[in-house]
Design a protein around this motif. Sequence first.
Motif, short mmCIF file in Angstrom:
data_model
loop_
_atom_site.label_atom_id
_atom_site.label_comp_id
_atom_site.label_asym_id
_atom_site.label_seq_id
_atom_site.Cartn_x
_atom_site.Cartn_y
_atom_site.Cartn_z
N ARG A 102 0.82 -0.73 0.08
CA ARG A 102 -0.15 0.02 0.12
C ARG A 102 1.10 1.61 0.04
O ARG A 102 0.60 1.96 -0.97
CB ARG A 102 -1.01 0.24 1.32
CG ARG A 102 -1.72 -1.02 1.04
CD ARG A 102 -2.51 -1.48 1.78
NE ARG A 102 -3.59 -1.97 2.36
CZ ARG A 102 -4.42 -2.25 3.32
NH1 ARG A 102 -4.66 -0.86 4.10
NH2 ARG A 102 -5.85 -3.07 3.32
N GLU A 103 1.61 1.08 0.87
CA GLU A 103 2.78 2.44 1.64
C GLU A 103 3.52 2.88 -0.08
O GLU A 103 3.61 3.57 -0.21
CB GLU A 103 3.82 2.66 2.52
CG GLU A 103 2.51 2.71 3.77
CD GLU A 103 1.98 4.17 3.52
OE1 GLU A 103 2.95 5.38 2.72
OE2 GLU A 103 0.88 4.08 3.98
N ALA A 106 1.27 3.38 -3.64
CA ALA A 106 0.59 5.30 -2.72
C ALA A 106 1.58 5.67 -2.64
O ALA A 106 1.03 7.14 -3.05
CB ALA A 106 -0.44 4.26 -2.24
N GLN A 130 -13.14 -6.80 2.43
CA GLN A 130 -12.75 -5.69 2.84
C GLN A 130 -13.11 -4.63 3.57
O GLN A 130 -11.96 -4.10 4.38
CB GLN A 130 -12.96 -4.53 1.37
CG GLN A 130 -12.64 -5.71 -0.26
CD GLN A 130 -13.18 -4.85 -1.22
OE1 GLN A 130 -13.86 -3.37 -1.27
NE2 GLN A 130 -13.71 -5.44 -2.53
N GLY A 134 -9.38 -4.54 4.69
CA GLY A 134 -9.31 -2.73 3.46
C GLY A 134 -8.78 -3.67 2.46
O GLY A 134 -8.81 -4.78 2.51
N ASN A 136 -5.61 -2.91 -0.62
CA ASN A 136 -4.62 -2.74 -1.50
C ASN A 136 -4.46 -1.64 -1.99
O ASN A 136 -4.68 0.11 -2.07
CB ASN A 136 -3.46 -2.97 -1.81
CG ASN A 136 -2.73 -3.66 -1.55
OD1 ASN A 136 -2.58 -3.19 0.24
ND2 ASN A 136 -1.90 -4.93 -1.68
N THR A 138 -8.14 0.04 -3.20
CA THR A 138 -8.84 1.09 -2.53
C THR A 138 -7.74 1.87 -1.53
O THR A 138 -8.23 3.29 -1.38
CB THR A 138 -9.81 1.08 -1.01
OG1 THR A 138 -10.70 0.03 -1.27
CG2 THR A 138 -10.75 1.67 -0.40
N TYR A 139 -7.28 1.38 -0.38
CA TYR A 139 -6.06 2.70 -0.01
C TYR A 139 -4.97 3.05 -0.98
O TYR A 139 -4.39 4.78 -1.19
CB TYR A 139 -4.61 1.70 0.86
CG TYR A 139 -3.90 2.53 1.06
CD1 TYR A 139 -3.94 3.01 3.38
CD2 TYR A 139 -2.51 3.07 0.60
CE1 TYR A 139 -3.61 3.31 3.42
CE2 TYR A 139 -1.71 3.11 2.03
CZ TYR A 139 -2.10 4.31 3.48
OH TYR A 139 -0.80 4.53 3.47
N GLU A 142 -7.90 6.00 -1.86
CA GLU A 142 -7.66 6.98 -1.28
C GLU A 142 -5.97 7.94 -1.19
O GLU A 142 -6.18 9.27 -0.70
CB GLU A 142 -8.22 6.51 0.01
CG GLU A 142 -9.52 5.67 -0.41
CD GLU A 142 -9.89 5.77 1.26
OE1 GLU A 142 -9.48 5.09 1.90
OE2 GLU A 142 -11.22 5.09 1.07
N ASN A 143 -5.20 7.74 -1.36
CA ASN A 143 -3.86 8.19 -0.63
C ASN A 143 -2.63 8.51 -1.18
O ASN A 143 -1.88 8.95 -1.32
CB ASN A 143 -3.41 7.54 0.58
CG ASN A 143 -4.11 6.86 1.50
OD1 ASN A 143 -3.95 7.45 2.62
ND2 ASN A 143 -4.47 5.76 1.62
#
Length: 152
Positions: A102-103, A106, A130, A134, A136, A138-139, A142-143
């Motif tokens: 994710r990080e 994103a 989800q 959650g 990846n 979606t994250y 959003e980010n």
Amino acid sequence: MQNQQYQNILVGIDGSETSMRALDKAIDAAIRNQAKLYIAQVLKPQLSTVGRASIGFGVVETDIDDESRLKEQKQLLDDVVAQAKDKGVKDVTSIVKIGNPREELARNIQQAQKIDLIYIGATGANRVAQMFLGSNTTYILENSIADVMVVR
């Protein structure tokens, strides 16, 4: 209205069917925009390392370390890069990292490579998963600091 021109396109792949469709669309977009294409795979860290690990009453021999995993995935991505070049993408780079997908997708990779568009496959998890875990996708939606295209 002007057409958006992208220069640096990132696609995150994990071997899933939707991520491979995202790869195809990212290749098309890179060709259309004459953009640089980054193909990234982010591996989650292993819980153990090479050597011996005590678990309960026994000892487990671990045989794959993170460097071996990185090397193996890099070789697999080299084939994907070659395929993208065969399809007409002039500038393709693979990125294989160990970390939080994710990080990395994103934020970190996007910032380091000045990504202005990311392609990502839609999640395969069901709605209940989800809610608790959650996703990846979606994250990243959003980010992300770049535009995001979600491929189903």
